[in-house]
Enzyme design. Structure first.
Site, PDB file in Angstrom:
ATOM      1  N   ASN A   7      40.440 -74.556 134.978  1.00 24.96           N
ATOM      2  CA  ASN A   7      39.280 -75.317 134.504  1.00 24.96           C
ATOM      3  C   ASN A   7      39.063 -76.464 135.481  1.00 24.96           C
ATOM      4  O   ASN A   7      39.772 -77.471 135.431  1.00 24.96           O
ATOM      5  CB  ASN A   7      39.580 -75.830 133.081  1.00 24.96           C
ATOM      6  CG  ASN A   7      38.475 -76.725 132.554  1.00 24.96           C
ATOM      7  OD1 ASN A   7      37.416 -76.848 133.179  1.00 24.96           O
ATOM      8  ND2 ASN A   7      38.712 -77.335 131.405  1.00 24.96           N
ATOM      9  N   TRP A   8      38.081 -76.284 136.347  1.00 30.47           N
ATOM     10  CA  TRP A   8      37.871 -77.271 137.413  1.00 30.47           C
ATOM     11  C   TRP A   8      37.120 -78.510 136.932  1.00 30.47           C
ATOM     12  O   TRP A   8      36.916 -79.453 137.713  1.00 30.47           O
ATOM     13  CB  TRP A   8      37.143 -76.625 138.607  1.00 30.47           C
ATOM     14  CG  TRP A   8      38.019 -75.696 139.397  1.00 30.47           C
ATOM     15  CD1 TRP A   8      39.370 -75.513 139.235  1.00 30.47           C
ATOM     16  CD2 TRP A   8      37.625 -74.836 140.477  1.00 30.47           C
ATOM     17  NE1 TRP A   8      39.833 -74.590 140.148  1.00 30.47           N
ATOM     18  CE2 TRP A   8      38.780 -74.157 140.924  1.00 30.47           C
ATOM     19  CE3 TRP A   8      36.405 -74.563 141.111  1.00 30.47           C
ATOM     20  CZ2 TRP A   8      38.748 -73.234 141.965  1.00 30.47           C
ATOM     21  CZ3 TRP A   8      36.379 -73.648 142.149  1.00 30.47           C
ATOM     22  CH2 TRP A   8      37.542 -72.990 142.574  1.00 30.47           C
ATOM     23  N   LYS A   9      36.684 -78.497 135.658  1.00 30.87           N
ATOM     24  CA  LYS A   9      35.977 -79.661 135.097  1.00 30.87           C
ATOM     25  C   LYS A   9      34.909 -80.124 136.108  1.00 30.87           C
ATOM     26  O   LYS A   9      34.192 -79.281 136.641  1.00 30.87           O
ATOM     27  CB  LYS A   9      36.982 -80.765 134.733  1.00 30.87           C
ATOM     28  CG  LYS A   9      38.101 -80.210 133.825  1.00 30.87           C
ATOM     29  CD  LYS A   9      38.997 -81.253 133.225  1.00 30.87           C
ATOM     30  CE  LYS A   9      40.089 -80.566 132.394  1.00 30.87           C
ATOM     31  NZ  LYS A   9      40.944 -81.480 131.666  1.00 30.87           N
ATOM     32  N   HIS A  89      36.485 -77.314 124.015  1.00 27.54           N
ATOM     33  CA  HIS A  89      37.476 -78.097 124.762  1.00 27.54           C
ATOM     34  C   HIS A  89      37.583 -79.501 124.150  1.00 27.54           C
ATOM     35  O   HIS A  89      36.587 -80.051 123.686  1.00 27.54           O
ATOM     36  CB  HIS A  89      37.070 -78.196 126.238  1.00 27.54           C
ATOM     37  CG  HIS A  89      38.165 -78.739 127.094  1.00 27.54           C
ATOM     38  ND1 HIS A  89      38.425 -80.089 127.174  1.00 27.54           N
ATOM     39  CD2 HIS A  89      39.090 -78.122 127.870  1.00 27.54           C
ATOM     40  CE1 HIS A  89      39.471 -80.270 127.973  1.00 27.54           C
ATOM     41  NE2 HIS A  89      39.887 -79.092 128.405  1.00 27.54           N
ATOM     42  N   GLU A  91      37.796 -82.344 125.437  1.00 25.20           N
ATOM     43  CA  GLU A  91      36.928 -83.369 126.039  1.00 25.20           C
ATOM     44  C   GLU A  91      35.523 -83.276 125.440  1.00 25.20           C
ATOM     45  O   GLU A  91      34.821 -84.284 125.328  1.00 25.20           O
ATOM     46  CB  GLU A  91      36.893 -83.189 127.565  1.00 25.20           C
ATOM     47  CG  GLU A  91      38.179 -83.712 128.186  1.00 25.20           C
ATOM     48  CD  GLU A  91      38.643 -82.964 129.418  1.00 25.20           C
ATOM     49  OE1 GLU A  91      37.852 -82.232 130.039  1.00 25.20           O
ATOM     50  OE2 GLU A  91      39.822 -83.119 129.765  1.00 25.20           O
ATOM     51  N   GLU A 157      45.842 -76.726 123.407  1.00 24.51           N
ATOM     52  CA  GLU A 157      45.848 -77.872 124.313  1.00 24.51           C
ATOM     53  C   GLU A 157      45.982 -79.160 123.500  1.00 24.51           C
ATOM     54  O   GLU A 157      44.981 -79.683 122.989  1.00 24.51           O
ATOM     55  CB  GLU A 157      44.519 -77.933 125.093  1.00 24.51           C
ATOM     56  CG  GLU A 157      44.292 -76.767 126.026  1.00 24.51           C
ATOM     57  CD  GLU A 157      43.387 -77.163 127.199  1.00 24.51           C
ATOM     58  OE1 GLU A 157      43.829 -77.000 128.334  1.00 24.51           O
ATOM     59  OE2 GLU A 157      42.274 -77.641 126.978  1.00 24.51           O
ATOM     60  N   GLY A 163      45.763 -84.204 130.996  1.00 27.84           N
ATOM     61  CA  GLY A 163      45.575 -85.194 132.055  1.00 27.84           C
ATOM     62  C   GLY A 163      46.527 -86.380 131.993  1.00 27.84           C
ATOM     63  O   GLY A 163      46.295 -87.389 132.650  1.00 27.84           O
ATOM     64  N   SER A 198      48.515 -80.695 131.192  1.00 27.33           N
ATOM     65  CA  SER A 198      49.475 -81.130 132.215  1.00 27.33           C
ATOM     66  C   SER A 198      50.377 -80.011 132.730  1.00 27.33           C
ATOM     67  O   SER A 198      51.541 -80.265 133.063  1.00 27.33           O
ATOM     68  CB  SER A 198      50.309 -82.319 131.713  1.00 27.33           C
ATOM     69  OG  SER A 198      49.467 -83.446 131.526  1.00 27.33           O
ATOM     70  N   GLY A 219      43.919 -77.736 134.222  1.00 28.42           N
ATOM     71  CA  GLY A 219      42.880 -78.616 134.747  1.00 28.42           C
ATOM     72  C   GLY A 219      43.226 -79.076 136.151  1.00 28.42           C
ATOM     73  O   GLY A 219      43.135 -78.319 137.118  1.00 28.42           O
TER      74      GLY A 219
HETATM   75  P1  13P Z   1      45.158 -80.918 132.804  1.00 25.82           P
HETATM   76  O1  13P Z   1      45.852 -79.671 133.306  1.00 25.82           O
HETATM   77  O2  13P Z   1      44.518 -81.709 133.898  1.00 25.82           O
HETATM   78  O3  13P Z   1      46.044 -81.716 131.910  1.00 25.82           O
HETATM   79  O4  13P Z   1      43.933 -80.429 131.903  1.00 25.82           O
HETATM   80  C1  13P Z   1      44.155 -79.467 130.942  1.00 25.82           C
HETATM   81  C2  13P Z   1      42.848 -78.997 130.448  1.00 25.82           C
HETATM   82  O5  13P Z   1      42.114 -79.740 129.832  1.00 25.82           O
HETATM   83  C3  13P Z   1      42.467 -77.616 130.766  1.00 25.82           C
HETATM   84  O6  13P Z   1      41.361 -77.236 130.028  1.00 25.82           O
END
Ligand code: 13P
Length: 233
Positions: A7-9, A89, A91, A157, A163, A198, A219
């Site tokens: 997930n490159w956000k 998600h 976020e 998650e 993060g 993470s 992420g």
């Molecule tokens: P991180 O791997 O940066 O913690 O993010 C996880 C995430 O939100 C994947 O969708």
């Protein structure tokens, strides 16, 4: 074979996304990689990924079409070659106030467009501290009721692990994954349950070695070529 979803956000710009996709396409991996770039580069990234890596989207409009300024429909994503769509998600739930009702509509449109939803669930730190993790995850899974799936991916998650560099213990991951599999087993035959939060090149192998973990949703570390290479190989 494990399913690894990147997930490159909005970490990468257009050029960097295409360049990373091109490098990833050359890796020989025993696992299936799915890349979810940001919307504007979906087509370019698809071309650069080649045949072995699948394409996914990070979000989708809750309606199939019509007046929804700024959104992207499931039909569009499917026609551009997306096979997976991340839905719910944390976020989006927490920063953008997405509700379970919207998530349910999104699951519906993704399935209608013959793509596979990746439904994200997970507790906040205060929910974990007050012993409510399983209750929260079960509640988040209840959006699946009344919908039909041939294929489904659930990503556990924990909000506090995203993060932050923090991860649950392997026992905590196993416990939640087992619960998810028990709840889903009755509803959908083909389900994969991924862990996200993470995941990096140091902890990935341990997490992925758990029998209940069918893969990972990654992420930050998925935007780094050498980290992702190490994780998927
Ligand atoms: P991180 O791997 O940066 O913690 O993010 C996880 C995430 O939100 C994947 O969708």
């Amino acid at each position: 074979m494990k399913l690894i979803i990147a997930n490159w956000k909005i970490y990468l710009g257009a050029k960097e996304s295409v360049a990373l996709a091109r490098r990833l396409s050359k890796i020989k991996s025993k696992n299936q990689l799915v890349v979810c770039p940001s919307f504007p580069v979906v087509s370019e990234v698809k071309k650069a990924l080649g045949k072995n890596i699948k394409l996914g989207a990070q979000n989708v409009a809750q309606k199939p079409d019509g007046a929804l300024t700024g959104e992207v429909s499931a039909g569009m994503l499917s026609s551009l070659g997306c096979q997976y769509v991340i839905v719910g998600h944390s976020e989006r739930r927490h920063t953008l106030s997405e509700t379970d009702a919207q998530i349910k509509e999104k699951l519906r449109v993704v399935v209608s467009s013959k793509m596979i939803p990746v439904l994200c669930v997970g507790e906040t730190l205060s929910e974990r501290k007050s012993g409510k993790t399983i209750e929260i995850v079960r509640k988040q899974l209840s959006v699946l009721r009344g919908l039909k799936f041939e294929n489904l991916v659930i990503a556990y998650e924990p909000v506090w692990a995203i993060g932050t560099g923090l991860t649950p213990t392997l026992e905590q991951i196993s416990e939640v994954h087992k619960t998810i599999k028990k709840v889903i087993g009755k509803l959908v035959s083909k389900t994969k349950v991924l862990y996200g939060g993470s995941v990096d090149k140091k902890n990935a192998q341990k997490i992925l070695s758990l029998a209940e973990v069918d893969g990972a949703l990654i992420g930050r570390a998925s935007t780094d070529y050498s980290s992702l290479k190490k994780i998927i190989q």
